[in-house]
Scaffold this motif. Sequence first.
Motif, PDB file in Angstrom:
ATOM      1  N   LEU A 418      39.745  47.441  37.417  1.00 33.23           N
ATOM      2  CA  LEU A 418      40.935  46.699  36.971  1.00 33.23           C
ATOM      3  C   LEU A 418      40.698  45.193  36.971  1.00 33.23           C
ATOM      4  CD1 LEU A 418      43.772  48.697  38.791  1.00 33.23           C
ATOM      5  CD2 LEU A 418      43.281  48.672  36.340  1.00 33.23           C
ATOM      6  N   TYR A 419      39.508  44.771  37.475  1.00 36.15           N
ATOM      7  CA  TYR A 419      39.225  43.333  37.425  1.00 36.15           C
ATOM      8  C   TYR A 419      39.205  42.820  35.988  1.00 36.15           C
ATOM      9  CZ  TYR A 419      34.356  43.902  35.855  1.00 36.15           C
ATOM     10  OH  TYR A 419      33.228  44.172  35.121  1.00 36.15           O
ATOM     11  N   MET A 420      38.905  43.702  35.033  1.00 38.86           N
ATOM     12  CA  MET A 420      38.860  43.247  33.635  1.00 38.86           C
ATOM     13  C   MET A 420      40.242  42.867  33.114  1.00 38.86           C
ATOM     14  SD  MET A 420      35.885  45.721  32.023  1.00 38.86           S
ATOM     15  CE  MET A 420      36.484  47.249  32.777  1.00 38.86           C
ATOM     16  N   PRO A 421      41.264  43.742  33.184  1.00 38.38           N
ATOM     17  CA  PRO A 421      42.603  43.284  32.779  1.00 38.38           C
ATOM     18  C   PRO A 421      43.149  42.202  33.697  1.00 38.38           C
ATOM     19  CG  PRO A 421      42.723  45.476  33.729  1.00 38.38           C
ATOM     20  CD  PRO A 421      41.277  45.177  33.524  1.00 38.38           C
ATOM     21  N   PHE A 422      42.709  42.188  34.944  1.00 43.02           N
ATOM     22  CA  PHE A 422      43.172  41.155  35.879  1.00 43.02           C
ATOM     23  C   PHE A 422      42.795  39.768  35.375  1.00 43.02           C
ATOM     24  CE2 PHE A 422      42.453  38.366  39.532  1.00 43.02           C
ATOM     25  CZ  PHE A 422      43.674  38.454  40.189  1.00 43.02           C
ATOM     26  N   PHE A 423      41.537  39.581  34.982  1.00 38.64           N
ATOM     27  CA  PHE A 423      41.107  38.258  34.543  1.00 38.64           C
ATOM     28  C   PHE A 423      41.673  37.914  33.164  1.00 38.64           C
ATOM     29  CE2 PHE A 423      37.781  38.883  37.793  1.00 38.64           C
ATOM     30  CZ  PHE A 423      37.932  37.684  38.468  1.00 38.64           C
ATOM     31  N   VAL A 424      41.884  38.899  32.321  1.00 34.73           N
ATOM     32  CA  VAL A 424      42.518  38.630  31.025  1.00 34.73           C
ATOM     33  C   VAL A 424      43.942  38.120  31.237  1.00 34.73           C
ATOM     34  CG1 VAL A 424      43.354  39.672  28.897  1.00 34.73           C
ATOM     35  CG2 VAL A 424      41.081  40.270  29.763  1.00 34.73           C
ATOM     36  N   LEU A 425      44.689  38.803  32.094  1.00 37.85           N
ATOM     37  CA  LEU A 425      46.059  38.361  32.390  1.00 37.85           C
ATOM     38  C   LEU A 425      46.061  37.016  33.086  1.00 37.85           C
ATOM     39  CD1 LEU A 425      47.723  41.699  33.596  1.00 37.85           C
ATOM     40  CD2 LEU A 425      48.287  40.392  31.535  1.00 37.85           C
ATOM     41  N   LEU A 426      45.068  36.771  33.914  1.00 34.52           N
ATOM     42  CA  LEU A 426      45.011  35.493  34.631  1.00 34.52           C
ATOM     43  C   LEU A 426      44.784  34.334  33.668  1.00 34.52           C
ATOM     44  CD1 LEU A 426      45.369  34.707  37.548  1.00 34.52           C
ATOM     45  CD2 LEU A 426      42.900  34.848  37.872  1.00 34.52           C
ATOM     46  N   ILE A 427      44.005  34.580  32.607  1.00 36.31           N
ATOM     47  CA  ILE A 427      43.819  33.533  31.596  1.00 36.31           C
ATOM     48  C   ILE A 427      45.130  33.264  30.866  1.00 36.31           C
ATOM     49  CG2 ILE A 427      42.655  33.013  29.417  1.00 36.31           C
ATOM     50  CD1 ILE A 427      40.214  34.523  30.487  1.00 36.31           C
TER      51      ILE A 427
END
Length: 487
Positions: A418-427
């Motif tokens: 889930l780190y992938m959607p996490f960093f997308v949302l964080l951007i």
Amino acid sequence: MDSPNTQIPYATVLESVDVVSTNVLSEPNNKLLAAEITLQELLNEPYKFVPSHIRKYTDHLPQEKPMSTEEIAQILNTQPFIVSRLIRALSLAPVNEDGPRLNISVVQKLIRVFNSTIDVRCLLLFKMLDANNDQYVSRSELSSFYTSCLETIKYVETSRVPSVMEILLKRYHLNVKRRIRFDEFYSVVMNDEILLESLAIFTDFPTWISIEKPSPIRQNIIQRCCTSCCQHDYNDEERTRKITLDRLKNNIARVTTFVLYIMVNIALMLYVIIYRVTVSKANVFVVFARIGGMLLNFNCSLIIVVMLKRSIFLIRATPLHRFLPIDDHIDFHKFLGRFIGTLSILHTIAHAINFGISKDHSWPVYMFTTRPRIGWIGGFAPLSGIFLCIILLVMTICSMHWIRRGGHFQVFYWTHLLYMPFFVLLIFHATNFWKWVIGPLTILFLEKLYSLCTRYWANRGRTYLLSATIEQSNVEGLFKKYVSDLF
């Protein structure tokens, strides 16, 4: 008096191996041969090759003072008659008119064989039962040994000893046979969970070695952080030591990196405080929210850096590895994960309170809609923050030790993706986060691309893991299949 370097005569080793070899020729008994050779190697091991974790438990003992069987039994946390059986079966000490001459070397040899392989421990038990050393365990020998054992430890009532002996004789097939050889004995033990578990008592230092240890010293949070930074691979005894100048010198890379990390966080925090108080004139809750946001920018980028495995591998091959604690990157990743969770709580609570005291919109409108137009992409900051908190909560719970080590590693693995959607949302959530993360994410992408390409390169080949098993003594067995063009 025997010195720690006393060795069993080589002729005795050859004689033992020759006896075993004769048995092998008459009947397949490879396990006995291998276990006997390993046992004799351990008994003849010079003192300088004795592992440090064994010397640590015996260096405090008197070097030349004779020791009684009772004293050795107390050190090993067992019964004197078991020690006597082992010493006689293994010929560990010469015998004079006063009995066997025992010293520290006997203790070291016993500890060494107690913590050997499961085959050696099984042979050890066989020798303890084989009182007349005729390479057989008879019904009377087993009954005598376990009766003495049960009466000594008083584990069961005296009236129940005969019934217990009947059960033991049945387990070893001695209810229908007069005696058994090692191969049958080994097969019985390996296929009986209760008997196999009884051998595990020889492998645990904390329960088997009765060495008095000092009570743990309570430490404050700063001492715990510094201790964790200065020494990664330490045992329970070393955790109680105070931080000394020598330890700091030996861990200069860890100390320097940790101090530099703290200084960067403090510098970013001071920058936010000065800017938000003097320039933006923000209230205290906004200041706290911005401090959490700035530190999250830095730490969320750094947590990617410490898991760039290919880059770390390349750094290890350069002189730069002397100045960076690259072997601690996983522990630092765990620390950063906990710190990010703490900063997220601070950041979320501060923003929630600030929304509650604002007069422009109601609190639910701020938190669950895009109407206030907060954020740099369509006012999506509050909603993306809620999604980020949910993802972070799931990742945190599923990365707990009781999940990873409790037979649910796949749960940890897939939720960590889930780190992938996490960093997308964080951007999308933070205006300036892309400036912090673009470098680490680019390197991460290149590493993943390189890994994917090398997996299918013809000159690299592929390895398939067919199955994995956990053997005795926590040994992991991996069964692999290699492609034909790999060789």
